[in-house]
Write a protein that holds these residues in place. Sequence first.
Motif, short mmCIF file in Angstrom:
data_model
loop_
_atom_site.label_atom_id
_atom_site.label_comp_id
_atom_site.label_asym_id
_atom_site.label_seq_id
_atom_site.Cartn_x
_atom_site.Cartn_y
_atom_site.Cartn_z
N GLY A 21 4.53 -0.11 -7.66
CA GLY A 21 4.79 -0.07 -6.23
C GLY A 21 3.80 -0.86 -5.39
N GLY A 22 2.87 -1.57 -6.03
CA GLY A 22 1.98 -2.46 -5.30
C GLY A 22 1.15 -1.77 -4.24
N THR A 23 1.17 -2.34 -3.04
CA THR A 23 0.34 -1.84 -1.94
C THR A 23 0.67 -0.39 -1.61
OG1 THR A 23 0.17 -4.05 -1.01
CG2 THR A 23 -0.33 -2.23 0.46
N GLU A 24 1.94 -0.04 -1.66
CA GLU A 24 2.35 1.34 -1.36
C GLU A 24 1.65 2.34 -2.28
OE1 GLU A 24 4.29 3.09 0.72
OE2 GLU A 24 4.58 1.35 1.98
N SER A 25 1.69 2.06 -3.58
CA SER A 25 1.09 2.98 -4.54
C SER A 25 -0.43 3.00 -4.43
CB SER A 25 1.52 2.60 -5.96
OG SER A 25 2.89 2.87 -6.16
#
Length: 374
Positions: A135-139
């Motif tokens: 999830g990249g930045t979200e995670s």
Amino acid sequence: MRAEMQNTIAAIQKSLALLAQRMDRETAPHRLEEFNARVEDPTLWDDPEGAQKLMRERQLLLDAMTGYDSIQTELSDNIELIEMGEMEDDAEIVAEAEAALTALAEKAAKKELEALLDGEADGNDTFLEINAGAGGTESCDWANMLARMYVRWAEKKGYKVELQSEQPGDEAGIKSAAYKISGHNAYGWLKSESGVHRLVRISPFDSAAKRHTSFTSVKVYPVVDDNIEIEVSPSDIRIDTYRSSGAGGQHVNTTDSAVRITHMPTGIVVTSSEKSQHQNRDIAMKALKSRLYQIELDKRSALVNEAHENAGDAGWGNQIRSYVLQPYQMVKDLRTNYETSDTKGVLDGDLDGFMAATLAMAVSGKSRAEANAE
């Protein structure tokens, strides 16, 4: 006596029965006498580590006995007050005694839960690892929120929190972080938090304000003390040093002081980057031994932590808890069905309800399916 108050008294008596069983009430006075005799031995402190262990065990037994006696005495006193108030038709005395019994029931229930923390390593300090999932930045942002949540929880407990290592996210948050949390029963409380945590919210990083789902994994391992022998063969590990990464500024390491240890038979990798190279090596080795010890605990225990039963990526199907911030607010544990709409309180570290529910379920022997059916 009102039926409601009879139920309250029955709940207190049930808690007392469990407390008596856990500390083996019949033999407790004799064991305390033995502890006291050993404490008076002038050679006790010739072995400082053994002496400290003895003093801890003695204090735990003394606390258990004192707590039990206090609850039992308060229960008897207030039952007598209610009976006296009813005989004299004194509603004020009855009301005060009933209020005291209601508070006592909460105290007894708390003591009951604490008494359940009698596993082999429950009293130990603990390592807590947080790793952002897909999830990249979200995670990465979600991992940072979880790190803050656990630090807040530990601080409320009066525990000592030490950052062991941290890898920042590319844009926000963290990719990973590891902490050592020190305090009585730190591992016993936190062990139920191992698993994947799922967040649903409107993304602050999405200009279209769409709803996103993020996953972060949490792993908890007991700190191995000197009384637990864990052998690690030098031929089984690879030790690498590297320069610690950071957000920049004067505190970024300029030497290769960070340490990474890889245990080749299991593939376990541990890191430490917040201290000197010598300290980081010692911290990482202790963390590795804790990981290996957790594996041994899982092999021997019938109540294996779900985080290790369901090893896998941080994603759908592996989560133990959901945190929904939009379109409604709810935090729900998928093992016990315990839930609350106070999402802000949870993210500020109010986790005792979730931990207590999971602990009670584990001790009762109920399966996840049985708990969900209820």
